[in-house]
Design a protein around this motif. Structure first.
Motif, PDB file in Angstrom:
ATOM      1  N   ALA A   3       0.826  -1.211   0.000  1.00 51.54           N
ATOM      2  CA  ALA A   3       0.000   0.000   0.000  1.00 51.54           C
ATOM      3  C   ALA A   3       0.856   1.256   0.000  1.00 51.54           C
ATOM      4  O   ALA A   3       1.985   1.262   0.503  1.00 51.54           O
ATOM      5  CB  ALA A   3      -0.923   0.002   1.220  1.00 51.54           C
ATOM      6  N   ARG A   4       0.287   2.326  -0.555  1.00 53.74           N
ATOM      7  CA  ARG A   4       1.004   3.595  -0.629  1.00 53.74           C
ATOM      8  C   ARG A   4       1.418   4.087   0.756  1.00 53.74           C
ATOM      9  O   ARG A   4       2.531   4.601   0.940  1.00 53.74           O
ATOM     10  CB  ARG A   4       0.112   4.649  -1.308  1.00 53.74           C
ATOM     11  CG  ARG A   4       0.837   5.925  -1.682  1.00 53.74           C
ATOM     12  CD  ARG A   4       1.696   5.694  -2.885  1.00 53.74           C
ATOM     13  NE  ARG A   4       2.385   6.893  -3.332  1.00 53.74           N
ATOM     14  CZ  ARG A   4       3.141   6.931  -4.407  1.00 53.74           C
ATOM     15  NH1 ARG A   4       3.291   5.837  -5.146  1.00 53.74           N
ATOM     16  NH2 ARG A   4       3.757   8.018  -4.766  1.00 53.74           N
ATOM     17  N   GLU A   5       0.542   3.955   1.732  1.00 51.27           N
ATOM     18  CA  GLU A   5       0.875   4.452   3.069  1.00 51.27           C
ATOM     19  C   GLU A   5       2.048   3.700   3.682  1.00 51.27           C
ATOM     20  O   GLU A   5       2.839   4.267   4.445  1.00 51.27           O
ATOM     21  CB  GLU A   5      -0.333   4.389   4.003  1.00 51.27           C
ATOM     22  CG  GLU A   5      -1.004   3.039   4.113  1.00 51.27           C
ATOM     23  CD  GLU A   5      -2.188   2.885   3.178  1.00 51.27           C
ATOM     24  OE1 GLU A   5      -3.143   2.169   3.555  1.00 51.27           O
ATOM     25  OE2 GLU A   5      -2.177   3.488   2.081  1.00 51.27           O
ATOM     26  N   ASP A   6       2.207   2.419   3.320  1.00 53.39           N
ATOM     27  CA  ASP A   6       3.353   1.652   3.816  1.00 53.39           C
ATOM     28  C   ASP A   6       4.651   2.115   3.155  1.00 53.39           C
ATOM     29  O   ASP A   6       5.703   2.156   3.803  1.00 53.39           O
ATOM     30  CB  ASP A   6       3.134   0.160   3.571  1.00 53.39           C
ATOM     31  CG  ASP A   6       1.981  -0.398   4.399  1.00 53.39           C
ATOM     32  OD1 ASP A   6       1.788   0.091   5.536  1.00 53.39           O
ATOM     33  OD2 ASP A   6       1.267  -1.287   3.909  1.00 53.39           O
ATOM     34  N   GLU A   8       5.174   5.179   2.071  1.00 57.51           N
ATOM     35  CA  GLU A   8       5.476   6.496   2.630  1.00 57.51           C
ATOM     36  C   GLU A   8       6.012   6.384   4.054  1.00 57.51           C
ATOM     37  O   GLU A   8       6.916   7.141   4.444  1.00 57.51           O
ATOM     38  CB  GLU A   8       4.228   7.366   2.572  1.00 57.51           C
ATOM     39  CG  GLU A   8       3.838   7.731   1.136  1.00 57.51           C
ATOM     40  CD  GLU A   8       2.488   8.407   1.024  1.00 57.51           C
ATOM     41  OE1 GLU A   8       1.759   8.441   2.055  1.00 57.51           O
ATOM     42  OE2 GLU A   8       2.157   8.894  -0.072  1.00 57.51           O
ATOM     43  N   ALA A   9       5.490   5.436   4.821  1.00 54.00           N
ATOM     44  CA  ALA A   9       6.019   5.205   6.168  1.00 54.00           C
ATOM     45  C   ALA A   9       7.463   4.720   6.101  1.00 54.00           C
ATOM     46  O   ALA A   9       8.318   5.149   6.899  1.00 54.00           O
ATOM     47  CB  ALA A   9       5.145   4.188   6.912  1.00 54.00           C
ATOM     48  N   ARG A  12       9.806   7.608   5.398  1.00 56.39           N
ATOM     49  CA  ARG A  12      10.082   8.416   6.601  1.00 56.39           C
ATOM     50  C   ARG A  12      11.101   7.716   7.504  1.00 56.39           C
ATOM     51  O   ARG A  12      11.988   8.364   8.063  1.00 56.39           O
ATOM     52  CB  ARG A  12       8.788   8.685   7.364  1.00 56.39           C
ATOM     53  CG  ARG A  12       7.836   9.650   6.656  1.00 56.39           C
ATOM     54  CD  ARG A  12       6.712  10.088   7.581  1.00 56.39           C
ATOM     55  NE  ARG A  12       5.830   8.984   7.946  1.00 56.39           N
ATOM     56  CZ  ARG A  12       4.762   8.618   7.247  1.00 56.39           C
ATOM     57  NH1 ARG A  12       4.445   9.247   6.126  1.00 56.39           N
ATOM     58  NH2 ARG A  12       3.999   7.616   7.673  1.00 56.39           N
ATOM     59  N   ALA A 146       8.463  -2.751   1.114  1.00 56.20           N
ATOM     60  CA  ALA A 146       8.154  -1.324   1.245  1.00 56.20           C
ATOM     61  C   ALA A 146       9.425  -0.491   1.302  1.00 56.20           C
ATOM     62  O   ALA A 146       9.515   0.583   0.684  1.00 56.20           O
ATOM     63  CB  ALA A 146       7.299  -1.087   2.485  1.00 56.20           C
ATOM     64  N   THR A 150      11.042   2.505  -1.661  1.00 61.38           N
ATOM     65  CA  THR A 150      11.449   3.905  -1.548  1.00 61.38           C
ATOM     66  C   THR A 150      12.338   4.325  -2.703  1.00 61.38           C
ATOM     67  O   THR A 150      12.412   5.506  -3.041  1.00 61.38           O
ATOM     68  CB  THR A 150      12.177   4.180  -0.213  1.00 61.38           C
ATOM     69  OG1 THR A 150      13.399   3.438  -0.145  1.00 61.38           O
ATOM     70  CG2 THR A 150      11.282   3.797   0.974  1.00 61.38           C
ATOM     71  N   ASP A 184       3.188   2.489  -9.469  1.00 61.80           N
ATOM     72  CA  ASP A 184       1.727   2.351  -9.508  1.00 61.80           C
ATOM     73  C   ASP A 184       1.120   2.846 -10.826  1.00 61.80           C
ATOM     74  O   ASP A 184       0.238   3.702 -10.847  1.00 61.80           O
ATOM     75  CB  ASP A 184       1.114   3.107  -8.327  1.00 61.80           C
ATOM     76  CG  ASP A 184      -0.358   2.758  -8.113  1.00 61.80           C
ATOM     77  OD1 ASP A 184      -0.780   1.691  -8.575  1.00 61.80           O
ATOM     78  OD2 ASP A 184      -1.074   3.578  -7.500  1.00 61.80           O
TER      79      ASP A 184
END
Length: 304
Positions: A3-6, A8-9, A12, A146, A150, A184
């Protein structure tokens, strides 16, 4: 698919820990120089994310354990050293001496066992179960994928005018799964595998991951006997295509990268370039292609 949020996490978590590797442009072909990453390959991104994510929940006192043909082990050893964690790395006896020596320099305990990655993997799993150490899968793990992804996010930032295609060398599939999730649909992602180590190609034909025989010049880094479930699911969901290259093309592509650009990469990395040089992948006129050069843990003495 990750997932995109993973993604982005992960970005970070690892931002202050990994290098932002450059892109070299030559006409309509670009080279993402990820081999300049800490520990010599993209896997450092995934390993940092894996260990840092686990640290948020509490790392075991026994440290971390990984199985590797070399690069994942180097990444785990480097990340563990930087984070003050013990690391034990299992590698096959066929792992290149340059990689084994570097593992020792990074402070990891090294166990060489078996002739293939699969045998080192089995031994590492037993060790993790016995000691309670955090097992860091080289490619089939959501945090690893994930972290690897990056790289794709970084590439989008570095190429604001866009690109059409990325060629990615594939072993177990942890890199291509991350890159495909990050892009994506913004660009076509093409898997490149040696004919003698084609776990993704066979899985796509069979409709599921299956064991394949492994051999050839790139087996130390692309020698997964079975493609990861995450990579397979991503390939099916994203409609990824896969091409095959032979050992001769890989050797010649590695030599050409040195002759033309003075880039010293390992054979597995050169597979991506071999797809262009051999005609396994033929770009359309005007197609902007990125060749992902993902690792350089090699003995360069045969390039002279």
């Amino acid at each position: 698919m990750i997932a995109r949020e993973d993604l982005e996490a992960a970005a970070r978590r690892v931002r202050s820990r990994v290098r932002r590797t450059p892109v070299l442009l030559d006409g309509e072909v670009g080279y993402k120089l990820e081999f300049a990453q800490h520990a010599g390959s993209f896997k450092t991104r995934g390993m940092f994310n894996k260990i840092l994510a686990a640290a948020e929940r509490g790392l075991p006192r026994a440290g971390v354990v990984a199985a590797s043909g070399g690069n994942a082990g180097l990444a785990a050893a480097y990340a563990a050293r930087e984070l003050g964690v013990e690391a034990e790395i299992f590698v096959p006896v066929t792992a290149p001496a340059v990689k084994v020596a570097k593992l020792g320099k990074l402070g990891a305990r090294v166990t060489q066992i078996g002739d293939e990655y699969a045998e080192a993997y089995a031994a590492a799993v037993v060790h993790a179960e016995r000691t309670g150490a955090l097992f860091c899968h080289a490619y089939d793990d959501p945090d690893m994928v994930a972290g690897n992804g990056t790289l794709g996010l970084e590439l989008l930032e570095q190429m604001p005018d866009g690109f059409d295609t990325v060629l990615v060398a594939v072993g177990g599939g942890g890199l291509i799964a991350g890159v495909a999730a990050a892009l994506d649909g913004r660009a076509k992602v093409v898997a490149v595998e040696p004919r003698t180590a084609r776990a993704l190609h066979v899985a796509l034909e069979a409709g599921e991951p299956v064991d394949v025989p492994v051999s050839g010049v790139a087996a130390d880094s692309l020698g997964a006997r079975r493609v990861g479930a995450i990579a397979f699911e991503t390939a099916v969901t994203a409609g990824l295509s896969a091409v095959l290259v032979d050992d001769h093309a890989i050797v010649e592509a590695r030599r050409r990268l040195w002759d033309d650009y003075r880039l010293a990469v390992e054979h597995g990395t050169a597979a991506a370039q071999a797809a262009l040089d051999s005609g396994a992948y033929v770009p359309e006129p005007g197609e902007r292609v990125i060749v992902l050069l993902c690792g350089a843990n090699t003995d360069p003495s045969d390039l002279a």
